[in-house]
Design a protein around this motif. Sequence first.
Motif, PDB file in Angstrom:
ATOM      1  N   GLY A   1       0.710  -1.141  -0.003  1.00 31.63           N
ATOM      2  CA  GLY A   1       0.047   0.096   0.067  1.00 31.63           C
ATOM      3  C   GLY A   1       0.820   1.373  -0.053  1.00 31.63           C
ATOM      4  O   GLY A   1       2.015   1.199  -0.136  1.00 31.63           O
TER       5      GLY A   1
ATOM      6  N   THR B   1      -4.272   6.208   5.670  1.00 31.09           N
ATOM      7  CA  THR B   1      -5.420   6.721   4.910  1.00 31.09           C
ATOM      8  C   THR B   1      -5.983   5.822   4.099  1.00 31.09           C
ATOM      9  O   THR B   1      -7.140   5.831   3.914  1.00 31.09           O
ATOM     10  CB  THR B   1      -5.087   8.111   4.840  1.00 31.09           C
ATOM     11  OG1 THR B   1      -4.601   8.952   5.700  1.00 31.09           O
ATOM     12  CG2 THR B   1      -6.290   8.834   4.234  1.00 31.09           C
ATOM     13  N   ASP B   2      -5.155   5.388   3.225  1.00 33.27           N
ATOM     14  CA  ASP B   2      -5.509   4.861   1.763  1.00 33.27           C
ATOM     15  C   ASP B   2      -6.305   3.300   2.248  1.00 33.27           C
ATOM     16  O   ASP B   2      -6.971   2.916   1.277  1.00 33.27           O
ATOM     17  CB  ASP B   2      -4.269   4.441   0.902  1.00 33.27           C
ATOM     18  CG  ASP B   2      -3.327   3.434   1.706  1.00 33.27           C
ATOM     19  OD1 ASP B   2      -2.799   3.803   2.486  1.00 33.27           O
ATOM     20  OD2 ASP B   2      -3.385   2.247   0.955  1.00 33.27           O
ATOM     21  N   SER B   3      -6.177   2.951   3.231  1.00 37.48           N
ATOM     22  CA  SER B   3      -6.917   1.568   3.748  1.00 37.48           C
ATOM     23  C   SER B   3      -7.721   1.713   4.777  1.00 37.48           C
ATOM     24  O   SER B   3      -8.456   0.568   5.178  1.00 37.48           O
ATOM     25  CB  SER B   3      -5.755   0.623   4.176  1.00 37.48           C
ATOM     26  OG  SER B   3      -4.760   0.842   5.408  1.00 37.48           O
TER      27      SER B   3
ATOM     28  N   SER C   1     -10.761   0.548   0.762  1.00 36.38           N
ATOM     29  CA  SER C   1      -9.209   0.100   0.698  1.00 36.38           C
ATOM     30  C   SER C   1      -8.846   0.058  -0.773  1.00 36.38           C
ATOM     31  O   SER C   1      -9.691   0.111  -1.773  1.00 36.38           O
ATOM     32  CB  SER C   1      -9.171  -1.565   1.074  1.00 36.38           C
ATOM     33  OG  SER C   1     -10.086  -2.297   0.207  1.00 36.38           O
ATOM     34  N   ILE C   2      -7.648   0.151  -1.344  1.00 34.67           N
ATOM     35  CA  ILE C   2      -6.883   0.248  -2.506  1.00 34.67           C
ATOM     36  C   ILE C   2      -6.743  -1.318  -2.887  1.00 34.67           C
ATOM     37  O   ILE C   2      -5.851  -2.131  -2.154  1.00 34.67           O
ATOM     38  CB  ILE C   2      -5.767   1.096  -2.652  1.00 34.67           C
ATOM     39  CG1 ILE C   2      -6.074   2.604  -2.198  1.00 34.67           C
ATOM     40  CG2 ILE C   2      -5.062   0.826  -3.984  1.00 34.67           C
ATOM     41  CD1 ILE C   2      -7.154   3.230  -3.089  1.00 34.67           C
TER      42      ILE C   2
ATOM     43  N   ARG D   1       1.861   4.022  -9.946  1.00 33.95           N
ATOM     44  CA  ARG D   1       2.137   4.609  -8.532  1.00 33.95           C
ATOM     45  C   ARG D   1       3.623   4.949  -8.833  1.00 33.95           C
ATOM     46  O   ARG D   1       4.470   4.285  -9.395  1.00 33.95           O
ATOM     47  CB  ARG D   1       1.861   3.811  -7.592  1.00 33.95           C
ATOM     48  CG  ARG D   1       2.565   4.135  -6.294  1.00 33.95           C
ATOM     49  CD  ARG D   1       2.469   3.478  -5.054  1.00 33.95           C
ATOM     50  NE  ARG D   1       3.140   1.988  -5.217  1.00 33.95           N
ATOM     51  CZ  ARG D   1       3.233   1.143  -4.265  1.00 33.95           C
ATOM     52  NH1 ARG D   1       2.818   1.399  -3.085  1.00 33.95           N
ATOM     53  NH2 ARG D   1       3.808   0.195  -4.312  1.00 33.95           N
TER      54      ARG D   1
ATOM     55  N   GLN E   1      -9.832   6.166  -8.408  1.00 27.97           N
ATOM     56  CA  GLN E   1      -9.437   6.355  -7.035  1.00 27.97           C
ATOM     57  C   GLN E   1      -8.165   6.903  -7.429  1.00 27.97           C
ATOM     58  O   GLN E   1      -7.142   6.497  -8.261  1.00 27.97           O
ATOM     59  CB  GLN E   1      -9.214   4.925  -6.438  1.00 27.97           C
ATOM     60  CG  GLN E   1     -10.452   4.247  -6.182  1.00 27.97           C
ATOM     61  CD  GLN E   1     -10.412   3.195  -5.143  1.00 27.97           C
ATOM     62  OE1 GLN E   1     -10.026   2.217  -5.654  1.00 27.97           O
ATOM     63  NE2 GLN E   1     -10.818   3.121  -3.789  1.00 27.97           N
TER      64      GLN E   1
ATOM     65  N   VAL F   1      -4.541   8.670  -4.718  1.00 23.40           N
ATOM     66  CA  VAL F   1      -3.889   8.859  -3.588  1.00 23.40           C
ATOM     67  C   VAL F   1      -2.757   9.423  -3.754  1.00 23.40           C
ATOM     68  O   VAL F   1      -1.707   9.372  -4.566  1.00 23.40           O
ATOM     69  CB  VAL F   1      -3.749   7.391  -2.870  1.00 23.40           C
ATOM     70  CG1 VAL F   1      -3.164   7.409  -1.662  1.00 23.40           C
ATOM     71  CG2 VAL F   1      -5.010   6.544  -2.884  1.00 23.40           C
TER      72      VAL F   1
ATOM     73  N   ALA G   1      -2.113  12.541   4.290  1.00 25.28           N
ATOM     74  CA  ALA G   1      -2.370  11.775   2.957  1.00 25.28           C
ATOM     75  C   ALA G   1      -3.728  12.009   2.576  1.00 25.28           C
ATOM     76  O   ALA G   1      -4.679  12.617   3.605  1.00 25.28           O
ATOM     77  CB  ALA G   1      -2.366  10.186   3.223  1.00 25.28           C
TER      78      ALA G   1
ATOM     79  N   GLN H   1      -7.207  10.736  -0.067  1.00 25.67           N
ATOM     80  CA  GLN H   1      -7.720   9.764  -1.227  1.00 25.67           C
ATOM     81  C   GLN H   1      -8.772  10.251  -1.715  1.00 25.67           C
ATOM     82  O   GLN H   1     -10.085  10.787  -0.997  1.00 25.67           O
ATOM     83  CB  GLN H   1      -7.789   8.470  -0.592  1.00 25.67           C
ATOM     84  CG  GLN H   1      -8.531   7.259  -1.421  1.00 25.67           C
ATOM     85  CD  GLN H   1      -8.565   5.963  -1.106  1.00 25.67           C
ATOM     86  OE1 GLN H   1      -7.815   5.543  -0.026  1.00 25.67           O
ATOM     87  NE2 GLN H   1      -9.694   5.295  -1.173  1.00 25.67           N
TER      88      GLN H   1
ATOM     89  N   ASP I   1     -12.169   9.060  -4.209  1.00 21.89           N
ATOM     90  CA  ASP I   1     -12.832   8.022  -5.184  1.00 21.89           C
ATOM     91  C   ASP I   1     -14.026   8.830  -5.964  1.00 21.89           C
ATOM     92  O   ASP I   1     -14.860   9.350  -5.222  1.00 21.89           O
ATOM     93  CB  ASP I   1     -13.352   7.212  -4.330  1.00 21.89           C
ATOM     94  CG  ASP I   1     -12.399   6.682  -3.027  1.00 21.89           C
ATOM     95  OD1 ASP I   1     -11.181   5.942  -3.616  1.00 21.89           O
ATOM     96  OD2 ASP I   1     -12.614   6.742  -1.953  1.00 21.89           O
TER      97      ASP I   1
END
Length: 336
Positions: free
Chosen positions: A141, A146-148, A152-153, A227, A264, A266, A282, A284, A286
Amino acid sequence: MNIKSLLIGSAAALAVVSGAQAADAIVAAEPEPMEYVRVCDAFGTGFFYIPGTETCLRIGGYVRTQLEYSDNPGSNDWSTLARARVFFDAREDTEYGTLRSFIAMQIDASGANGGSAYLDEAYIDIAGLRVGYMLNWWDDGFAGETDSYFNSIGGPDTNNVAIRYWYDGGQFGAGVAVETLADSVGTSSGSDNVGINGKVQFAFGPATFDVIGSYDTAYEEGTIQARIIAELGPGSLQAGIIYNSGYSNYSAQSVLFNDAYEWQAVVAYEANVTDRFTITPAFQYDWDHNITGDDDWTVGVTAGYQVTDNLSTLATVNYNDSRDSVGGFLRLQRDF
């Protein structure tokens, strides 16, 4: 005659006593040779040779305790979690390269409930080929939590029985994997729940760029992520964008069932404030939910502090727009 008889008798008595003592004498056995554990520095810190073999073994893990908070409707405001994780990492050199076997087991206990033990990883790795029960590439990740925390990513299935190959060319790497997927979520039917993954990675200067693509054969939907990770200033900047063609085992999930966001994004920055203290803001976003069409965003910050060697703390707090909800945790972890 009396003196002669006395001398002869005394000599005989001494001979008998001496013979008895000689018969009863205890001879100490020679000590058996012992092979002491030798340090193995070929694969990093913590490895040692298993006595009598050329296999290097490392045993490690952590103990974690965590206090969690969420004001999301339908859930408890406060909860607790304790986890124990132990791993065994065995490696040795062969004519094909390094032969590795890895086993990781965990026990989780939540609140006053008893612990639940489970196998987290178990695989064999040689010459870039890995077979067994393993985490997939989606488990790598972004910095922070924050991203999870809310959406979730990558999907829920990050541990699967799989076979994969990874080519490591230094500045360039590429791999492909085939794995089993769960058939108990969404509208999936049949038994052909197979996932196909591919990954390519480039390193240039202080930055690394990677792309992960995954396809769920049961849902006939795919997910792709691009990424970049770059050393910038006193820390590391991470940014990524994800496209989901539809709901699958690789798409993000929220509180609704069988849902996904089409896109999404991030961004996170892990700043090394001191040698012991890091802070990671962070964000994110969506958008284009496949059911409601709504957008959603989450913002948060994660802070970590290395108390001493092998003892650390981690705290995170995050806000989610669509749920108007705040959540986070405070963690203490002892590694060994």
